[in-house]
Design a protein around this motif. Sequence first.
Motif, PDB file in Angstrom:
ATOM      1  N   LYS A 224       0.837  -1.190   0.000  1.00 11.90           N
ATOM      2  CA  LYS A 224       0.000   0.000   0.000  1.00 11.90           C
ATOM      3  C   LYS A 224       0.876   1.245   0.000  1.00 11.90           C
ATOM      4  O   LYS A 224       2.095   1.148   0.153  1.00 11.90           O
ATOM      5  N   ASN A 225       0.241   2.414  -0.119  1.00  8.16           N
ATOM      6  CA  ASN A 225       0.990   3.670  -0.074  1.00  8.16           C
ATOM      7  C   ASN A 225       1.002   4.314   1.305  1.00  8.16           C
ATOM      8  O   ASN A 225       1.946   4.988   1.683  1.00  8.16           O
ATOM      9  N   TYR A 226      -0.105   4.147   2.046  1.00  3.24           N
ATOM     10  CA  TYR A 226      -0.169   4.731   3.392  1.00  3.24           C
ATOM     11  C   TYR A 226      -1.096   3.876   4.242  1.00  3.24           C
ATOM     12  O   TYR A 226      -1.824   3.023   3.726  1.00  3.24           O
ATOM     13  N   TYR A 227      -1.018   4.097   5.563  1.00  2.00           N
ATOM     14  CA  TYR A 227      -1.683   3.200   6.510  1.00  2.00           C
ATOM     15  C   TYR A 227      -3.204   3.136   6.331  1.00  2.00           C
ATOM     16  O   TYR A 227      -3.797   2.078   6.268  1.00  2.00           O
ATOM     17  N   SER A 228      -3.844   4.301   6.256  1.00  2.00           N
ATOM     18  CA  SER A 228      -5.307   4.305   6.283  1.00  2.00           C
ATOM     19  C   SER A 228      -5.917   3.967   4.924  1.00  2.00           C
ATOM     20  O   SER A 228      -7.116   4.118   4.724  1.00  2.00           O
ATOM     21  N   GLU A 229      -5.077   3.478   4.007  1.00  2.00           N
ATOM     22  CA  GLU A 229      -5.579   3.022   2.714  1.00  2.00           C
ATOM     23  C   GLU A 229      -6.384   1.735   2.886  1.00  2.00           C
ATOM     24  O   GLU A 229      -7.164   1.362   2.009  1.00  2.00           O
TER      25      GLU A 229
ATOM     26  N   PRO C  77      -3.825   8.888  12.700  1.00  2.00           N
ATOM     27  CA  PRO C  77      -3.992   7.589  12.038  1.00  2.00           C
ATOM     28  C   PRO C  77      -4.330   7.698  10.555  1.00  2.00           C
ATOM     29  O   PRO C  77      -4.056   6.775   9.797  1.00  2.00           O
ATOM     30  N   GLY C  78      -4.878   8.837  10.132  1.00  2.00           N
ATOM     31  CA  GLY C  78      -5.269   8.993   8.729  1.00  2.00           C
ATOM     32  C   GLY C  78      -4.174   9.570   7.851  1.00  2.00           C
ATOM     33  O   GLY C  78      -4.439   9.974   6.709  1.00  2.00           O
ATOM     34  N   VAL C  79      -2.942   9.616   8.338  1.00  2.00           N
ATOM     35  CA  VAL C  79      -1.854  10.221   7.564  1.00  2.00           C
ATOM     36  C   VAL C  79      -1.763   9.602   6.169  1.00  2.00           C
ATOM     37  O   VAL C  79      -1.822   8.386   6.019  1.00  2.00           O
ATOM     38  N   GLY C  80      -1.637  10.449   5.173  1.00  2.00           N
ATOM     39  CA  GLY C  80      -1.496   9.980   3.800  1.00  2.00           C
ATOM     40  C   GLY C  80      -2.811   9.982   3.045  1.00  2.00           C
ATOM     41  O   GLY C  80      -2.825  10.039   1.819  1.00  2.00           O
ATOM     42  N   SER C  81      -3.915   9.922   3.780  1.00  2.00           N
ATOM     43  CA  SER C  81      -5.235   9.950   3.139  1.00  2.00           C
ATOM     44  C   SER C  81      -5.577  11.397   2.786  1.00  2.00           C
ATOM     45  O   SER C  81      -4.744  12.284   2.883  1.00  2.00           O
ATOM     46  N   ASN C  82      -6.842  11.650   2.460  1.00  4.48           N
ATOM     47  CA  ASN C  82      -7.202  13.021   2.114  1.00  4.48           C
ATOM     48  C   ASN C  82      -7.572  13.891   3.317  1.00  4.48           C
ATOM     49  O   ASN C  82      -8.085  14.989   3.141  1.00  4.48           O
ATOM     50  N   ARG C  83      -7.296  13.419   4.548  1.00  2.00           N
ATOM     51  CA  ARG C  83      -7.500  14.309   5.706  1.00  2.00           C
ATOM     52  C   ARG C  83      -6.487  15.449   5.574  1.00  2.00           C
ATOM     53  O   ARG C  83      -5.365  15.250   5.150  1.00  2.00           O
ATOM     54  N   ARG C  84      -6.937  16.654   5.923  1.00  2.00           N
ATOM     55  CA  ARG C  84      -6.145  17.844   5.637  1.00  2.00           C
ATOM     56  C   ARG C  84      -5.171  18.219   6.751  1.00  2.00           C
ATOM     57  O   ARG C  84      -5.502  18.060   7.924  1.00  2.00           O
ATOM     58  N   PRO C  85      -4.014  18.760   6.421  1.00  2.67           N
ATOM     59  CA  PRO C  85      -3.170  19.381   7.452  1.00  2.67           C
ATOM     60  C   PRO C  85      -3.710  20.788   7.707  1.00  2.67           C
ATOM     61  O   PRO C  85      -4.075  21.485   6.743  1.00  2.67           O
ATOM     62  N   ILE C  86      -3.795  21.190   8.985  1.00  2.00           N
ATOM     63  CA  ILE C  86      -4.354  22.523   9.275  1.00  2.00           C
ATOM     64  C   ILE C  86      -3.492  23.325  10.249  1.00  2.00           C
ATOM     65  O   ILE C  86      -2.714  22.776  11.020  1.00  2.00           O
ATOM     66  N   LEU C  87      -3.700  24.634  10.150  1.00  2.00           N
ATOM     67  CA  LEU C  87      -3.101  25.604  11.066  1.00  2.00           C
ATOM     68  C   LEU C  87      -4.264  26.339  11.721  1.00  2.00           C
ATOM     69  O   LEU C  87      -5.084  26.937  11.030  1.00  2.00           O
ATOM     70  N   VAL C  88      -4.347  26.264  13.042  1.00  2.00           N
ATOM     71  CA  VAL C  88      -5.435  26.907  13.787  1.00  2.00           C
ATOM     72  C   VAL C  88      -4.879  28.146  14.476  1.00  2.00           C
ATOM     73  O   VAL C  88      -3.817  28.090  15.098  1.00  2.00           O
ATOM     74  N   ILE C  89      -5.589  29.252  14.322  1.00  2.00           N
ATOM     75  CA  ILE C  89      -5.133  30.530  14.881  1.00  2.00           C
ATOM     76  C   ILE C  89      -6.161  31.008  15.892  1.00  2.00           C
ATOM     77  O   ILE C  89      -7.342  31.142  15.574  1.00  2.00           O
TER      78      ILE C  89
END
Lengths: 272, 272, 272
Positions: A224-229, C77-89
Amino acid sequence: MLDQNTPPLITLTTDFGYKDPFVGMMKGVILKINPKARIVDITHDISPHNIREAALTLGMSYNFFPPKTVHVVVVDPGVGSNRRPILVITDHHYFIGPDNGVFSLVYSSHSETLGVVQITSEHYFMPHRGPTFHGRDIFAPAAAWLTRGIETTKFGDMITDYVTLPFPSVSLPTNTTIEGEVVYIDRFGNAITNIKGEALNTLYNTNTGGKLKVVSKGKQTDLKNYYSEVADKGLYSLVNSTGYLELFVYRGNAAALFDIKIGDIVGVMLTG
Amino acid sequence: MLDQNTPPLITLTTDFGYKDPFVGMMKGVILKINPKARIVDITHDISPHNIREAALTLGMSYNFFPPKTVHVVVVDPGVGSNRRPILVITDHHYFIGPDNGVFSLVYSSHSETLGVVQITSEHYFMPHRGPTFHGRDIFAPAAAWLTRGIETTKFGDMITDYVTLPFPSVSLPTNTTIEGEVVYIDRFGNAITNIKGEALNTLYNTNTGGKLKVVSKGKQTDLKNYYSEVADKGLYSLVNSTGYLELFVYRGNAAALFDIKIGDIVGVMLTG
Amino acid sequence: MLDQNTPPLITLTTDFGYKDPFVGMMKGVILKINPKARIVDITHDISPHNIREAALTLGMSYNFFPPKTVHVVVVDPGVGSNRRPILVITDHHYFIGPDNGVFSLVYSSHSETLGVVQITSEHYFMPHRGPTFHGRDIFAPAAAWLTRGIETTKFGDMITDYVTLPFPSVSLPTNTTIEGEVVYIDRFGNAITNIKGEALNTLYNTNTGGKLKVVSKGKQTDLKNYYSEVADKGLYSLVNSTGYLELFVYRGNAAALFDIKIGDIVGVMLTG
C-alpha cells in the motif's frame, strides 16, 4: 570547526532510560562546558546494551539534523575496558561514542568522506573521571568542547581499524524475488525491514510488469501507499518514511497480532 | 543574584511521569516568566510520592550542573496542606520545592553554607493558583523569577526548622568490616549501596593488607574496577560513577537475577 | 507575525512514544529551518491513535504557554489519506496538526476568535516527503517556518468545515444534581471528570444550602480541597488544578483501587 553563528546542537542517544538521573548528569556536564549548546534527545530507551538497535536508531534519524550537529551515542557495555572512545567525522555531522560498532551505519553511508579519531586527549575529559560512566566523563565533555570550536585533530589521532558490526543484507534469490528481514519494530508494532523501497522499484522495472507481493510469516500481503488506505485488520506492507519496506496493521499492532519478531524473513516477489 | 551573561538553567525532578501534561504546563509557566531560561529534565519518573527516591536522585546529580542552576523538585504528596514551599541556597546552587525532606542530602552535604527560605511572597506565585499543583503554581514561577535576578531575600524569611529525612547510615561492626544497604536500583538492575568508595580505602589502609570481599544475599562477590572486567553472569561489585559501592551483573540485571531489593544489607569485609 | 524579540516556542504532543527516533527527527527538521526555535515536549505518550486523549491533553495545557506559542499535535492515524493538514489561529496561540478533531477543545474555547487554515503551500513542506510521516514532513516544517515569521495567510486558504469531535457533555437531570463522566485518568490514578468546578458552585448557590456529595461506582465521596486533607485510603473528590472535578485516593491509585474507567458516570448531588 563549527560555525559560531547558529547555536551548536548536540543529540543524545543512550540506553539509560528515563528513570535514572544519568542523562541529566550528561546534560549538566555539557552545559557547564558550553552553556550555549542546544541538546536534543533522540532516545534514551535503547534496549540495555543493544548496540545494533542503537546503530539502527541513529541511522534512521541523524540525517534530519542540521549540518555540524554532534551526535553522542552511549550504548557502551564495554565501558572501562580497552574499547576506544571515538569521534567520527562525515561531510555533514560529527558522532561521538564508544568504538563498538554503534556507528556502523554511518560508516557504510559515508565510506568516501569518513574520518575516525580515537579520542585520547584527556584535556577534554572530566577531571575526576571513573571507569564506569564515559557518557558523562568522556563523551559528553568531548561533544561540548567540540561545539566550542576545538579542532577535531586536537582530540587524538585518526584510526582506520574502527569496529564495524555486520548488519543483515538483502539477497536476490531469483530475478523476481528479494529476501530480507525484519530489523526494527516501532512503538505502533510496525515491523521495519532492511529492504529498500528502491529495490522494489528495480525489481519491478527489471521485469515486464506484474504485481509485487510481500510475504512474511506465511502470509501474502498487499503493498500500500499509506496506513489508512486499508480498513480491515489484515497484515499489509508499505515503503515507510525512512524508505524501507514495513509490515503494518492499520490502527493495530502488527508485531503483536502476527507474532512478528526481529530477524523474521520477509520476501518480495513479482507475480505474473 | 544570578549572572546575566549565561542563559539561566532550571532542572526539573518530579514524579509526574511522561504521559500527563503536568511537566509541560510547568515549562510553559517558566517560559512565560523567563523566555530565556533553559530547562533540563533530570527525571519525571520518580515513583509516585517517593520523597526518599527523589532525594537520592537529586543527590546523585545536582553537582554536575553549572553554578547558579536552580533545581526544582516536585514530589509533593502534602500539596495544599501546611507543609511549606522552600528555597534552599548553597554556595553553588539553588533548590526549590516542598519542605518534606526532599532536599535532605543537600542539607547533609552543605551544613556550613546553607540557607533555607520559606517561600511566602505571593507576588512570585501564579495569580490563579489552586491547592493541588504547587509545581505549576508556586515552584515553577518562583524558579523562573529567581532566574530573572530576583534576590533570594524577596521570596520570604529564613527558617532553620526545615524537614530532614533520616537516611540509612553505614556501620562498622568490627575494624575489618563495613555494613551498609542497597539504597537505589538503576534501570540496568545495578544495586547501588550507601557505602562510599572512600570507606573501602580506609578499611584497606587501616589494616595490614588482605583482600576486600563484598557480601550480599549470602553471596561473596569480588570487587572489580569496571563492568566488562568479568565475562560470566555472576554477582560482582565495583565503586560506581557516583563514588558508591554497587552490585552488578555484566550485561545482566543484578536486581532481577539475585532478587536484590532496596534495604538489603550489604557487607564489606577484609579477609586475610 | 511572531515577535522576533523572544525566542520562538514550539510544543510537541504526539503518540510516538519515547523509544523510537520519530520525535527526534521532528526536532531536527524544526532546528534545521529555525535554529533559534525552543521546543517543549508536552507528551509523546498519547495512547496510539487516540485523538480524543490528545485533544484533552492539549486542552489541559496550552493555556499555560506564552502568547504566540505554536502547538504541534501529531496523533494522525489517517496520515497519507485526504484528511487535511491545518493551522489553527486563536487570539493567543497557533496550532498545527491533522484535521481529525484533535483541536476540538481549542475550537470550543475560542469560537469567536478562531481561524483555521488548510495548509497547502508545499513551499513550507519537506522537499522529499512521503505519505506516512506528516509530523516530520509537513507539521514540523510548517511550525518552524511559522516561527520564522511567515504570515499565516501564506500557508493556505481559510476553511470552516474543519472536523470537530463530540465530547461528552454534562447534564443536569434535576436542579440539585449534575451528571458527568470520567474523561481522563492521570499517572497517579486520579480520575478527572468533565464536570467543572464552577458548575458545583452554581448548584450550591442556586439552592438554599446543603452539602455536595459526589457519587461514583455506587460510592458517595466527600468533596475535599486538597489531597492530604484525608488520611485513609477511601475514595474522595476535589476540584483539581485544571478546574475539573476529580476522584482521588490519597497516596493511592483511585482508578486501580476502585476500578474506575474512562466513561464511568459521576454524579454530584446537593443533599439536605
